[in-house]
Write a protein that holds these residues in place. Structure first.
Motif, short mmCIF file in Angstrom:
data_model
loop_
_atom_site.label_atom_id
_atom_site.label_comp_id
_atom_site.label_asym_id
_atom_site.label_seq_id
_atom_site.Cartn_x
_atom_site.Cartn_y
_atom_site.Cartn_z
N HIS A 105 -7.60 -3.49 2.44
CA HIS A 105 -8.50 -2.90 1.44
C HIS A 105 -8.69 -1.43 1.77
O HIS A 105 -8.38 -0.97 2.87
CB HIS A 105 -9.86 -3.62 1.43
N GLY A 106 -9.23 -0.68 0.81
CA GLY A 106 -9.49 0.73 0.99
C GLY A 106 -10.97 1.04 0.91
O GLY A 106 -11.75 0.29 0.32
N ASP A 131 -2.84 -5.02 -2.69
CA ASP A 131 -2.56 -5.87 -1.52
C ASP A 131 -3.79 -6.62 -1.05
O ASP A 131 -3.99 -6.85 0.13
CB ASP A 131 -2.02 -5.00 -0.37
N TYR A 182 0.85 -1.20 0.00
CA TYR A 182 0.00 0.00 0.00
C TYR A 182 0.88 1.25 0.00
O TYR A 182 1.91 1.29 0.68
CB TYR A 182 -0.89 0.00 1.24
N GLU A 183 0.44 2.26 -0.76
CA GLU A 183 1.14 3.54 -0.74
C GLU A 183 0.19 4.65 -1.15
O GLU A 183 -0.61 4.48 -2.07
CB GLU A 183 2.36 3.53 -1.67
N ARG A 184 0.29 5.79 -0.47
CA ARG A 184 -0.50 6.98 -0.81
C ARG A 184 0.43 8.17 -0.98
O ARG A 184 1.35 8.36 -0.19
CB ARG A 184 -1.54 7.27 0.28
N THR A 206 -1.69 3.30 -4.40
CA THR A 206 -1.41 1.93 -4.83
C THR A 206 -2.00 0.97 -3.81
O THR A 206 -1.69 1.07 -2.62
CB THR A 206 0.11 1.69 -4.94
N ILE A 207 -2.85 0.07 -4.27
CA ILE A 207 -3.55 -0.82 -3.34
C ILE A 207 -3.63 -2.24 -3.94
O ILE A 207 -4.68 -2.84 -4.04
CB ILE A 207 -4.93 -0.23 -2.98
N ARG A 263 3.32 4.48 3.37
CA ARG A 263 3.58 3.25 2.63
C ARG A 263 3.78 2.09 3.61
O ARG A 263 4.40 2.27 4.65
CB ARG A 263 4.80 3.40 1.71
N TRP A 312 -7.50 3.33 4.64
CA TRP A 312 -6.95 2.03 4.29
C TRP A 312 -6.96 1.15 5.52
O TRP A 312 -6.54 1.55 6.60
CB TRP A 312 -5.52 2.16 3.77
N ARG A 370 -5.80 -2.24 7.15
CA ARG A 370 -4.86 -3.35 7.17
C ARG A 370 -5.51 -4.61 7.73
O ARG A 370 -6.29 -4.55 8.69
CB ARG A 370 -3.66 -2.94 8.05
#
Length: 433
Positions: free
Chosen positions: A379-380, A351, A328-330, A348-349, A373, A394, A396
């Motif tokens: 999930h988002g 995962d 994951y990254e924002r 980026t998701i 990150r 997001w 986890r």
């Protein structure tokens, strides 16, 4: 033991415990699916997707090649006031032959309404809920799903979310040429995908190309038909749709995207039709991220970014959602590799729970544009509250419990003055040959 020494030891241990890093989960095995025979005309792998204004496409599979492509539906359980007839397809892949794949569009439907429906005149009474006509609207987001124990956890968490649509930026089943894995994936996601629209775009694991024998994406295109025709696209690999004040564009990372390509030309036409008064939010999905500080898949999105980022920037795209990298990254609002208040938030998701595991290694130092990150499954949730504000979170997968690890309020570009500033810039790109 000296009491002072005991105190010093305790004081030393406390901060160590407090700052202990999150222990990331290990990959889980691929799920095993027991054989559960059903009558040949029994509808299986049911999922729904938007199909233009106030319409929904219902897709399912039957073993029986003669089963009708009809959907009965209504607002009361077991009482169907309407019926629609659709189309069907099938495909062969080496030694595999698919069942009959049905696609039937139902509607017009009322917004924010529960409908009960039955496929092919057989099977259970299913129900779906249509999206709202106006804000707020909530999207569940998860990419790179696969069929592992973590996939099941992700789906369970999404099921607890009060969402209206699911967005999936590529890599669905991880069938990878083993076609029966498309069937087990369809069964795995049916409880969710038959109740809320799933809007997907393709990833590299959907390609399944065999040179001289099989073109790419045949299985994906046959099973997951999206509203490409309804949005003026000539390919199921890129399309757009609108819902409750949001214009969503799904692009293809694995189909030509240069300025002379059909996809690029379609994107220009699609953007020229966007009315930011009607749909103040503009969101784009594709598989390979453009902004990625993970060492996995570094630079793979650069060519697409070089071709399309100027167009998306001029069009004031608010948010880009991508997958591919299993982490994951924002980002902050960014453009051409630099922080820009009129740029786009990239998330980026990838995962969701794939069998390949997580991408643990990151580039250091962390780029200025990267905010958060982490290599964990999850999930988002994106809730568009109104025309100016959206809330992103997001979640986890922490020991099978959803833990909100990142969250942020996002302000739309329409409310920032950026749209007016870049109006001429967009006009020049749209009229360019």
């Amino acid at each position: 033991m000296d009491p002072k020494l005991i105190l010093m030891v305790c004081l030393f241990l406390i901060p160590v415990t407090a700052i202990a890093d999150y222990v990331r989960p290990q990959p889980r095995k691929t799920l095993r699916f027991s054989w559960n025979p059903k009558p040949p005309n029994y509808p299986q792998q049911v999922h729904i997707s938007l199909a233009g204004d106030r319409h929904m496409r219902v897709t399912w599979v039957t073993v029986d090649k003669y089963s009708p492509s009809i959907v009965e539906y209504g607002t009361s359980p077991g009482r169907y006031s309407s019926i629609a007839k659709g189309e069907s397809t099938s495909y062969s892949y080496l030694f595999y032959s698919s069942g009959k794949i049905h696609h039937t569009v139902i509607g017009p439907l009322e917004h924010n309404t529960i409908y009960f429906y039955r496929c092919g005149g057989q099977g259970p009474d299913l129900q779906l809920k249509t999206p709202p006509a106006q804000f707020p609207v909530t999207f569940a987001v998860a990419g790179d799903l696969g069929q592992t124990g973590w996939t099941k956890t992700t789906l369970d968490h999404i099921d607890r979310c009060n969402y209206d649509l699911h967005l999936l930026p590529g890599d669905l089943s991880y069938a990878d040429y083993l076609q029966h894995r498309w069937d087990t994936f369809g069964e795995l996601v049916q409880p969710l995908a038959s109740a809320r629209p799933w809007m997907v775009t393709e990833g590299n694991h959907e390609e399944e190309n065999i040179p001289l024998l099989k073109d790419g994406f045949e299985s994906y295109n046959s099973r997951w038909k999206m509203p490409f025709e309804e949005s003026g696209s000539s390919s199921n690999l890129y399309y757009s749709f609108e819902v409750a004040g949001v214009h969503v564009i799904m692009l293809g990372s694995y189909v030509d995207y240069d300025e002379q390509s059909d996809q690029y030309r379609w994107l220009k036409v699609d953007l020229s039709k966007v009315d930011r008064k009607k749909t103040p939010w503009l969101i784009v999905l594709f598989h390979v991220p453009w902004y990625n500080s993970n060492k996995a898949h570094q630079g793979e999105g650069d060519d697409m970014m070089m071709a399309m980022e100027p167009l998306l920037y001029a069009a004031n795209v608010d948010i880009v959602l991508a997958g591919h990298v299993h982490a994951y990254e924002r980002t902050k609002r960014v453009n051409t590799g630099r922080v820009d208040p009129c740029g786009t938030v990239h998330i980026t998701i990838g995962d969701g729970g794939n069998r390949e595991g997580l991408a643990h290694r990151y580039v250091n130092p962390q780029p200025e544009w990267s905010v958060f990150r982490e290599a964990s499954f999850g999930h988002g949730e994106l809730k568009i509250v109104n025309s100016t504000h959206a809330f992103w979170s997001w979640h986890r997968n922490d020991d099978d419990e959803p833990v909100r690890s990142d969250q942020v309020w996002i302000t739309s570009l329409i409310s920032s003055g950026c749209v007016a500033e870049k109006k001429n810039e967009l006009r020049k790109i749209l009229v360019a040959p």
